[in-house]
Design a protein around this motif. Structure first.
Motif, mmCIF file in Angstrom:
data_model
loop_
_atom_site.group_PDB
_atom_site.id
_atom_site.type_symbol
_atom_site.label_atom_id
_atom_site.label_comp_id
_atom_site.label_asym_id
_atom_site.label_seq_id
_atom_site.Cartn_x
_atom_site.Cartn_y
_atom_site.Cartn_z
ATOM 1 N N ASP A 218 5.732 6.924 -2.921
ATOM 2 C CA ASP A 218 4.520 7.741 -3.041
ATOM 3 C C ASP A 218 3.972 8.194 -1.693
ATOM 4 O O ASP A 218 3.397 9.287 -1.592
ATOM 5 C CB ASP A 218 3.436 7.007 -3.835
ATOM 6 C CG ASP A 218 3.020 5.674 -3.234
ATOM 7 O OD1 ASP A 218 3.686 5.188 -2.292
ATOM 8 O OD2 ASP A 218 2.011 5.103 -3.708
ATOM 9 N N GLU A 223 7.182 9.954 -6.809
ATOM 10 C CA GLU A 223 6.479 9.448 -7.987
ATOM 11 C C GLU A 223 7.124 8.196 -8.567
ATOM 12 O O GLU A 223 6.559 7.566 -9.456
ATOM 13 C CB GLU A 223 6.434 10.543 -9.061
ATOM 14 C CG GLU A 223 5.668 11.794 -8.633
ATOM 15 C CD GLU A 223 5.643 12.860 -9.712
ATOM 16 O OE1 GLU A 223 6.327 12.673 -10.743
ATOM 17 O OE2 GLU A 223 4.943 13.879 -9.529
ATOM 18 N N LYS A 226 5.756 2.969 -5.712
ATOM 19 C CA LYS A 226 4.521 2.876 -4.944
ATOM 20 C C LYS A 226 4.733 1.948 -3.748
ATOM 21 O O LYS A 226 5.336 0.875 -3.883
ATOM 22 C CB LYS A 226 3.379 2.351 -5.814
ATOM 23 C CG LYS A 226 2.960 3.298 -6.928
ATOM 24 C CD LYS A 226 1.793 2.729 -7.714
ATOM 25 C CE LYS A 226 1.352 3.690 -8.812
ATOM 26 N NZ LYS A 226 0.213 3.143 -9.589
ATOM 27 N N ASP A 229 3.525 -1.574 -4.174
ATOM 28 C CA ASP A 229 4.401 -2.420 -4.983
ATOM 29 C C ASP A 229 5.577 -2.943 -4.164
ATOM 30 O O ASP A 229 6.023 -4.085 -4.350
ATOM 31 C CB ASP A 229 4.918 -1.640 -6.190
ATOM 32 C CG ASP A 229 3.829 -1.324 -7.197
ATOM 33 O OD1 ASP A 229 2.785 -2.014 -7.188
ATOM 34 O OD2 ASP A 229 4.012 -0.382 -7.996
#
Length: 241
Positions: A218, A223, A226, A229
């Protein structure tokens, strides 16, 4: 254990995510997934704030020295740098704050001197590619060639160039072979789509290979994964060590 390794890919002085196979001498061939409005130093500081170690700064062609130096200044001694570096200028980059450098091959150097190696798959084998992944060499990646290179390296950074930027999935077979053949740290890059690919790499390599996620991330306009994460994944892995 397998860890997420961040990157800062530089092209023409900007942080970009590029489809590796389109990086030719013709600007019209270039396919770019993302051009960041942020500087290289911004990403270096992001990795510093999250203690995301092992990041590599890759200079894809000319015009990237200043941006790379800005990144190194933002987090001295913690970033690796590669692209256009030879035995003649490597010390300058160490002095500029690089933790490690990836030497590119020059006419006077042998294949053994290369510290960061890009790979291109062809007919179920892998060959080293040079010059922004556009020049194929005759050096096939095998157990024997890895054994030759390892004594001269502290770690390997392996770009599966035909997967680079496509988000089409990792090369599981290559990851497994790297885990089998390498006895030094190794990071794989190319094709990652989601944070779940970290688990796929961990399983394929028995935790011996790290993973870089680029275009899917991201913070690079992606997309699929992240950044937070990925940082959390690293925290969990560190809890096992």
């Amino acid at each position: 254990m397998t860890r997420f390794r961040p990157c800062i890919d530089l092209h023409a002085g900007q942080v970009k995510q590029i489809v590796g196979g389109t990086l030719t001498e013709k600007d019209s061939d270039l396919k770019t997934n993302y051009v960041s409005q942020h500087s290289a130093a911004y990403y270096a500081n992001l990795y510093k704030e999250t203690n995301c170690l092992g990041a590599h700064v890759i200079m894809l062609g000319p015009g990237n020295d200043d941006a790379a130096r800005e990144a190194l200044s933002a987090w001295p001694g913690k970033l690796q740098v590669g692209g256009g570096i030879t035995d003649q200028n490597a010390q300058q980059w160490i002095d500029a704050g690089a933790e490690k450098v990836g030497l590119r091959r020059s006419e006077a150097e042998t294949r053994i001197s290369e510290l960061m190696t890009e790979k291109w798959r062809k007919d179920d084998t892998w060959f080293v590619a040079m010059n922004k992944w556009q020049t194929m060499t005759e050096m096939e990646i095998t157990k024997d060639t890895i054994a030759i290179l390892q004594p001269f390296c502290s770690e390997f950074l392996v770009h599966a160039a035909d997967n680079e930027g496509l988000q089409a999935g990792i090369d599981h077979e290559l990851v497994a072979k790297l885990a089998e053949w390498c006895t030094i740290p190794v990071t794989y890059a190319g094709g990652a789509r989601t944070v779940e690919d970290l688990e796929l790499v961990r399983a394929a390599s028995d935790g011996k290979v790290d993973l870089t996620i680029g275009s899917a991330l991201d913070v690079f306009g992606g997309e699929g994964a992240k950044f937070v994460d990925c940082v959390a994944w690293n925290s969990v892995q560190e809890g096992f060590t």
